[in-house]
Design a protein around this motif. Structure first.
Motif, mmCIF file in Angstrom:
data_model
loop_
_atom_site.group_PDB
_atom_site.id
_atom_site.type_symbol
_atom_site.label_atom_id
_atom_site.label_comp_id
_atom_site.label_asym_id
_atom_site.label_seq_id
_atom_site.Cartn_x
_atom_site.Cartn_y
_atom_site.Cartn_z
ATOM 1 N N VAL A 55 0.866 -1.182 0.000
ATOM 2 C CA VAL A 55 0.000 0.000 0.000
ATOM 3 C C VAL A 55 0.901 1.229 0.000
ATOM 4 C CG1 VAL A 55 -1.752 1.310 1.263
ATOM 5 C CG2 VAL A 55 -1.843 -1.195 1.243
ATOM 6 N N PHE A 56 0.570 2.211 -0.838
ATOM 7 C CA PHE A 56 1.392 3.417 -0.991
ATOM 8 C C PHE A 56 0.603 4.646 -0.565
ATOM 9 C CE2 PHE A 56 2.575 0.229 -4.107
ATOM 10 C CZ PHE A 56 3.942 0.126 -3.935
ATOM 11 N N ASP A 57 1.338 5.703 -0.162
ATOM 12 C CA ASP A 57 0.671 6.934 0.246
ATOM 13 C C ASP A 57 0.822 8.010 -0.823
ATOM 14 O OD1 ASP A 57 3.249 7.890 0.439
ATOM 15 O OD2 ASP A 57 3.208 8.209 2.608
ATOM 16 N N ILE B 7 -5.210 -11.577 -7.326
ATOM 17 C CA ILE B 7 -5.726 -10.427 -8.083
ATOM 18 C C ILE B 7 -6.596 -9.555 -7.193
ATOM 19 C CG2 ILE B 7 -7.252 -9.745 -9.970
ATOM 20 C CD1 ILE B 7 -6.253 -12.243 -11.486
ATOM 21 N N SER B 8 -7.439 -10.190 -6.376
ATOM 22 C CA SER B 8 -8.324 -9.435 -5.482
ATOM 23 C C SER B 8 -7.519 -8.619 -4.483
ATOM 24 C CB SER B 8 -9.262 -10.391 -4.740
ATOM 25 O OG SER B 8 -10.129 -11.060 -5.628
ATOM 26 N N VAL B 9 -6.507 -9.247 -3.888
ATOM 27 C CA VAL B 9 -5.671 -8.554 -2.910
ATOM 28 C C VAL B 9 -4.966 -7.370 -3.560
ATOM 29 C CG1 VAL B 9 -3.556 -8.760 -1.539
ATOM 30 C CG2 VAL B 9 -5.319 -10.522 -1.387
ATOM 31 N N ARG B 10 -4.404 -7.593 -4.719
ATOM 32 C CA ARG B 10 -3.672 -6.538 -5.411
ATOM 33 C C ARG B 10 -4.576 -5.363 -5.759
ATOM 34 N NH1 ARG B 10 -0.686 -8.897 -10.368
ATOM 35 N NH2 ARG B 10 -2.836 -8.909 -11.163
ATOM 36 N N GLU B 11 -5.779 -5.659 -6.226
ATOM 37 C CA GLU B 11 -6.696 -4.592 -6.623
ATOM 38 C C GLU B 11 -7.208 -3.805 -5.421
ATOM 39 O OE1 GLU B 11 -7.271 -3.526 -9.709
ATOM 40 O OE2 GLU B 11 -5.680 -4.961 -10.130
ATOM 41 N N VAL B 12 -7.503 -4.496 -4.323
ATOM 42 C CA VAL B 12 -7.975 -3.796 -3.131
ATOM 43 C C VAL B 12 -6.847 -2.934 -2.548
ATOM 44 C CG1 VAL B 12 -8.751 -4.096 -0.745
ATOM 45 C CG2 VAL B 12 -9.786 -5.449 -2.567
ATOM 46 N N ALA B 13 -5.610 -3.444 -2.556
ATOM 47 C CA ALA B 13 -4.475 -2.657 -2.079
ATOM 48 C C ALA B 13 -4.290 -1.405 -2.939
ATOM 49 C CB ALA B 13 -3.204 -3.500 -2.084
ATOM 50 N N ARG B 14 -4.495 -1.533 -4.232
ATOM 51 C CA ARG B 14 -4.388 -0.367 -5.114
ATOM 52 C C ARG B 14 -5.487 0.637 -4.806
ATOM 53 N NH1 ARG B 14 -3.154 -3.494 -10.877
ATOM 54 N NH2 ARG B 14 -0.892 -3.803 -10.519
ATOM 55 N N SER B 15 -6.687 0.146 -4.539
ATOM 56 C CA SER B 15 -7.798 1.046 -4.196
ATOM 57 C C SER B 15 -7.510 1.777 -2.896
ATOM 58 C CB SER B 15 -9.097 0.241 -4.078
ATOM 59 O OG SER B 15 -9.468 -0.317 -5.322
ATOM 60 N N LEU B 16 -6.966 1.052 -1.921
ATOM 61 C CA LEU B 16 -6.597 1.676 -0.656
ATOM 62 C C LEU B 16 -5.503 2.708 -0.870
ATOM 63 C CD1 LEU B 16 -6.592 1.991 2.394
ATOM 64 C CD2 LEU B 16 -5.237 -0.124 2.560
ATOM 65 N N PRO C 205 -0.027 8.322 -6.167
ATOM 66 C CA PRO C 205 -0.030 8.541 -7.621
ATOM 67 C C PRO C 205 -0.084 7.213 -8.356
ATOM 68 C CG PRO C 205 2.181 8.812 -6.734
ATOM 69 C CD PRO C 205 1.258 8.663 -5.541
ATOM 70 N N ARG C 206 -0.421 7.242 -9.619
ATOM 71 C CA ARG C 206 -0.561 6.002 -10.404
ATOM 72 C C ARG C 206 0.761 5.250 -10.553
ATOM 73 N NH1 ARG C 206 -5.270 5.056 -12.825
ATOM 74 N NH2 ARG C 206 -6.823 6.732 -12.876
ATOM 75 N N ASN C 207 1.886 5.950 -10.510
ATOM 76 C CA ASN C 207 3.180 5.287 -10.688
ATOM 77 C C ASN C 207 3.808 4.904 -9.347
ATOM 78 O OD1 ASN C 207 3.816 7.813 -9.773
ATOM 79 N ND2 ASN C 207 5.526 8.143 -11.180
ATOM 80 N N ALA C 208 3.006 4.859 -8.299
ATOM 81 C CA ALA C 208 3.523 4.525 -6.958
ATOM 82 C C ALA C 208 4.249 3.185 -7.002
ATOM 83 C CB ALA C 208 2.389 4.462 -5.955
ATOM 84 N N GLY C 209 5.406 3.118 -6.411
ATOM 85 C CA GLY C 209 6.152 1.880 -6.360
ATOM 86 C C GLY C 209 7.236 1.755 -7.397
ATOM 87 N N LEU C 210 7.122 2.498 -8.479
ATOM 88 C CA LEU C 210 8.116 2.374 -9.547
ATOM 89 C C LEU C 210 9.501 2.836 -9.083
ATOM 90 C CD1 LEU C 210 6.128 3.612 -12.669
ATOM 91 C CD2 LEU C 210 6.624 1.267 -11.979
#
Length: 258
Positions: free
Chosen positions: A202-204, A233-242, A249-254
């Motif tokens: 999860v990113f801020d 897939i579910s975990v990844r998508e919910v973490a992205r939503s959080l 930002p959309r590039n979080a983590g890069l």
């Protein structure tokens, strides 16, 4: 650094690792101070409810005041506050328990626990401290840390909780590389025999990783051939939503992948 405060914190940390209590002399030896100094520290902490003295043995242990402070920290933590709705939603969707955690001192602190809906008796794990290398949450967070922090974790203590826990830095590094490619981490029998975890970072709003969110449950339920990818897939998508809820930002983590 204020020496008295440092010593008081040292006392609390020693009591946190003691089994089950420590006396004044034992604590004085452990923190490297004279017995009267240790006694004065303990009496001050006792007056604030941070330690208590056993009437029979005269030894000390952590006090209830720490629970109040800990709960205040959890209640004010933005990730926990934001995660509650998303974790409950994922728990219902996957029919499994969901943990949200943050990394602190080489351990993952569980800041929120959503129970498996309709499950049997369950133990609340909020506040639990887990070795980062033995759980999916820890690996999901570590994979997206800056390189120097990842290296510090890999060269630090790597506890073995079960026979399947990973303590080989090279093997863990390979896993973290895969996590950065797939966006999620997995543990199997590494934290608790018979259980597995699937977690994502999860990113801020700054784009930095601030925690992780993931499913926890029996291996046969989470990692079954027909369910594992769906859960991931579910975990990844919910973490992205959080993360988006936290302003990421959309590039979080890069940045951490470079």
């Amino acid at each position: 650094m204020v020496q008295a405060v440092h010593r008081a914190i040292h006392v609390l940390r020693e009591l946190a690792t003691a089994t089950p209590r420590l006396g004044v002399t034992e604590l004085a030896d452990r923190i490297g101070v004279a017995k009267p100094t240790a006694h004065a520290l303990l009496r001050t902490l006792e007056a604030e409810g941070l330690v208590v003295q056993d009437r029979e043995s005269g030894k000390y242990q952590l006090g209830p005041g720490l629970v109040t402070l800990g709960n205040a920290y959890l209640d004010s933590h933005e990730l926990r506050t934001r995660a509650a709705t998303w974790a409950d939603r994922l728990a219902t969707q996957a029919d499994a328990a969901v943990w949200t955690g943050i990394l602190t001192d080489g351990h993952v602190l569980v800041v929120h626990h959503a129970f498996r809906p309709g499950g049997a008796m369950q133990v609340l794990e909020t506040g639990a401290s887990l070795p980062w290398n033995a759980c999916a949450l820890g690996k999901a967070i570590a994979a997206f840390l800056p390189a120097e922090r990842r290296t510090a974790l890999l060269t630090g203590e790597l506890p073995r909780v079960t026979g399947s826990s990973l303590d080989d830095p090279a093997e863990l590094q390979a896993q973290l590389d895969r996590v950065r490619e797939t966006g999620y981490a997995v543990d199997e029998n590494e934290l608790t025999l018979g259980d597995a975890g699937i977690a994502a970072p999860v990113f801020d709003r700054t784009g930095e990783v601030v925690g992780g969110l993931g499913l926890v449950g029996p291996i046969e339920r989470l990692l079954a051939e027909n369910a594992r990818q769906e859960h991931a897939i579910s975990v990844r998508e919910v973490a992205r939503s959080l993360s988006r809820d936290l302003g990421a930002p959309r590039n979080a983590g890069l940045r951490a992948c470079n």
